[in-house]
Design a protein around this motif. Structure first.
Motif, short mmCIF file in Angstrom:
data_model
loop_
_atom_site.label_atom_id
_atom_site.label_comp_id
_atom_site.label_asym_id
_atom_site.label_seq_id
_atom_site.Cartn_x
_atom_site.Cartn_y
_atom_site.Cartn_z
N SER A 61 0.79 -1.23 0.00
CA SER A 61 0.00 0.00 0.00
C SER A 61 0.82 1.28 0.00
N ALA A 62 2.08 1.20 0.39
CA ALA A 62 2.96 2.38 0.42
C ALA A 62 4.40 1.89 0.38
N PRO A 63 5.32 2.76 -0.01
CA PRO A 63 6.73 2.35 0.00
C PRO A 63 7.27 2.03 1.40
N VAL A 64 6.75 2.70 2.42
CA VAL A 64 7.17 2.43 3.81
C VAL A 64 5.91 2.04 4.58
N VAL A 65 5.92 0.83 5.13
CA VAL A 65 4.75 0.31 5.85
C VAL A 65 5.20 -0.18 7.23
N LEU A 66 4.46 0.25 8.24
CA LEU A 66 4.75 -0.16 9.60
C LEU A 66 3.53 -0.82 10.22
N PHE A 67 3.71 -2.05 10.69
CA PHE A 67 2.69 -2.72 11.47
C PHE A 67 3.06 -2.46 12.93
N MET A 68 2.15 -1.82 13.66
CA MET A 68 2.49 -1.34 14.99
C MET A 68 1.32 -1.51 15.95
N LYS A 69 1.61 -1.29 17.22
CA LYS A 69 0.56 -1.26 18.24
C LYS A 69 0.17 0.20 18.43
N GLY A 70 -1.05 0.52 18.05
CA GLY A 70 -1.52 1.89 18.11
C GLY A 70 -1.38 2.56 16.76
N THR A 71 -1.39 3.88 16.79
CA THR A 71 -1.26 4.67 15.57
C THR A 71 -0.02 5.55 15.69
N GLN A 142 21.17 4.20 13.88
CA GLN A 142 22.42 4.62 14.52
C GLN A 142 23.62 4.44 13.60
N SER A 143 23.60 3.40 12.77
CA SER A 143 24.74 3.14 11.89
C SER A 143 24.69 3.96 10.60
N GLY A 144 23.54 4.56 10.30
CA GLY A 144 23.39 5.32 9.06
C GLY A 144 22.85 4.47 7.92
N GLU A 145 22.71 3.18 8.15
CA GLU A 145 22.23 2.27 7.11
C GLU A 145 20.78 2.57 6.73
N LEU A 146 19.95 2.93 7.71
CA LEU A 146 18.55 3.22 7.43
C LEU A 146 18.42 4.47 6.58
N ALA A 147 19.18 5.51 6.91
CA ALA A 147 19.14 6.75 6.12
C ALA A 147 19.50 6.48 4.67
N LYS A 148 20.53 5.68 4.47
CA LYS A 148 20.96 5.34 3.12
C LYS A 148 19.87 4.58 2.37
N MET A 149 19.25 3.60 3.04
CA MET A 149 18.19 2.80 2.41
C MET A 149 16.99 3.67 2.04
N LEU A 150 16.57 4.52 2.98
CA LEU A 150 15.41 5.38 2.72
C LEU A 150 15.69 6.37 1.60
N GLU A 151 16.91 6.89 1.54
CA GLU A 151 17.28 7.82 0.46
C GLU A 151 17.28 7.10 -0.88
N GLU A 152 17.85 5.90 -0.92
CA GLU A 152 17.90 5.12 -2.16
C GLU A 152 16.49 4.80 -2.68
N LYS A 153 15.57 4.57 -1.76
CA LYS A 153 14.19 4.23 -2.15
C LYS A 153 13.38 5.48 -2.48
N GLY A 154 13.91 6.66 -2.22
CA GLY A 154 13.23 7.91 -2.55
C GLY A 154 11.98 8.17 -1.72
N VAL A 155 12.04 7.85 -0.43
CA VAL A 155 10.86 8.00 0.42
C VAL A 155 11.00 9.12 1.46
N LEU A 156 12.04 9.92 1.32
CA LEU A 156 12.24 11.02 2.27
C LEU A 156 11.59 12.29 1.76
N LEU A 157 11.22 13.15 2.70
CA LEU A 157 10.69 14.46 2.32
C LEU A 157 11.74 15.21 1.52
N LYS A 158 11.29 15.86 0.48
CA LYS A 158 12.22 16.65 -0.32
C LYS A 158 12.33 18.03 0.32
N GLU A 159 13.55 18.52 0.38
CA GLU A 159 13.75 19.87 0.92
C GLU A 159 13.18 20.87 -0.07
#
Length: 170
Positions: A61-71, A142-159
């Protein structure tokens, strides 16, 4: 106490187990009920087709999906809260993000665990691929790996570029 060398040397000297339950799959006439493929097949049978299809649809349904407890606005556990905070710190675009509250649907709550073969919630998917739970998300952050992955997938807010006539503040 035993030294590491003593334990290792004992392990090497022990006779091989010859029980049919422990024979390699190629040597056995029928697959062992304890084999990984059998366990995976049994688990797939526990997850109904309708629940599997619903989760497939949710993951897509979206490029980033989180299954969580609550909203995202009102997380109902600390791990879900921490995961949402990390995604916010990373700058995930809300237009490219979907969250599903597993507390609203018992089938989803159990089904997502079976779907991903991951025992805990929250669970993060990026581009239909399971990433992990809170501990993995925090570690990747913490390692920076998530930032790199999210940037590569193009799912970050554009400045936003400054409007014409405005100066960019430093």
């Amino acid at each position: 106490m035993f030294s590491r060398a003593a334990v290792l040397s004992r392990a090497v000297r022990q006779p091989a187990v010859t029980s049919s339950l422990f024979r390699p799959a190629a040597a056995a006439a029928a697959p062992s009920p304890f084999s990984l493929s059998f366990a995976a097949a049994a688990q797939r049978r526990l997850l109904s087709d309708s629940v599997r299809q619903a989760i497939d649809k949710a993951v897509a349904s979206a490029p980033v999906v989180l299954f969580m407890k609550g909203t995202p606005e009102t997380p109902q556990c600390g791990f879900s809260r921490a995961t949402i905070q990390v995604l916010g710190l990373q700058g995930v675009d809300p237009e490219k993000f979907a969250a599903y509250n597993v507390l609203e649907d018992p089938e989803l709550r159990q089904g997502i665990k079976e779907y991903s073969d991951w025992p805990t919630i929250p669970q993060l998917y990026i581009d239909k691929e399971f990433v992990g739970g809170c501990d993995i998300v925090v570690s990747m952050h913490q390692s920076g790996e998530l930032a790199k992955m999210l940037e590569e997938k193009g799912v970050l807010l554009k400045e936003e570029a400054p409007a014409e006539g405005e100066k960019k503040q430093d």
